[in-house]
Scaffold this active site. Structure first.
Site, PDB file in Angstrom:
ATOM      1  N   ASP A 170       0.835  -1.205   0.000  1.00  0.00           N
ATOM      2  CA  ASP A 170       0.000   0.000   0.000  1.00  0.00           C
ATOM      3  C   ASP A 170       0.869   1.254   0.000  1.00  0.00           C
ATOM      4  O   ASP A 170       0.599   2.212  -0.728  1.00  0.00           O
ATOM      5  CB  ASP A 170      -0.919  -0.020   1.219  1.00  0.00           C
ATOM      6  N   GLU A 193      -2.140  -5.422  -3.392  1.00  0.00           N
ATOM      7  CA  GLU A 193      -1.179  -4.618  -2.634  1.00  0.00           C
ATOM      8  C   GLU A 193      -0.095  -5.508  -2.031  1.00  0.00           C
ATOM      9  O   GLU A 193       1.092  -5.145  -2.038  1.00  0.00           O
ATOM     10  CB  GLU A 193      -1.897  -3.844  -1.535  1.00  0.00           C
TER      11      GLU A 193
END
EC number: 3.1.26.3
Length: 208
Positions: free
Chosen positions: A23, A95
């Site tokens: 992320d 992610e």
């Protein structure tokens, strides 16, 4: 890499830490690319564009594009409930995959993958926020150029009180002619006039 595909429902060691790392990398790479692509954009505009790029819906769509759900390791409960199709699980796994690529290779490789996956998304981006109404978009466009705000004037009202049509003119300093709009309320007529002004300014086209 296998850990990146392991959901917390499957085992004790899962992809949550890799998701955290991925992320951060995703936000940095997207932010860096936007900074270079839109040199005139303000901070708020860049933030909105990045949010659009990295939101769960976008990531899940990318994950579905290469059937990432088929490779996920899920617990029996998630398997039965169709977790491999769930937007949040797919987005988190993508992610995590970015984090794993960074650890297994390097930052440059991770950057290249992220930019390749987001290539089509970048092409569709514009500084004109189509989620906002025409009056707001026109106002922000003029403010970005330090111009006076548009002026709206009701020039005519036709019809019976229960079925009126409002006619509005919008005056913009950058245009020689006023744009016009009509609608069943003053507010709608102003929005139509603002949309016409945006087209006349070349900011948007009639197909937007």
């Amino acid at each position: 890499m296998l850990l990146a595909l392991t959901h917390r429902s499957y085992a004790g060691r899962n992809n949550e830490r890799l998701e955290f790392l991925g992320d951060a990398i995703l936000n940095f790479v997207a932010g860096e690319a936007l900074f270079e692509r839109f040199p005139q954009a303000r901070e708020g505009q860049l933030s909105r564009l990045r949010a659009r790029l990295v939101k769960g819906e976008t990531l899940a769509r990318l994950a579905r594009g290469f059937d990432l759900g088929e490779y996920l390791r899920l617990g029996s409960g998630e398997l039965k409930s169709g977790g491999f199709r769930r937007e949040s699980i797919l987005a988190d796994a993508l992610e995590a995959l970015i984090g794993a690529i960074y650890l297994d290779a390097d930052m440059q490789t991770a950057r290249e993958r992220v930019l390749a996956w987001l290539a089509d998304e970048f092409e569709s981006l514009t500084l004109v926020d189509t989620n906002k109404d025409p009056k707001t978009r026109l106002q922000e466009f003029l403010q970005s150029r330090s111009c006076e705000l548009p002026r709206y004037e009701v020039v005519d009202i036709q019809g019976e009180p229960h079925c009126r049509t409002f006619f509005v003119e919008c005056e913009v300093v950058l245009l020689n002619n006023k744009s016009r709009g009509q609608g069943v309320s003053r507010r709608i007529a102003e929005q139509v006039a603002a949309a016409a002004a945006l087209i006349a300014l070349g900011v948007e086209n009639g197909n937007d």
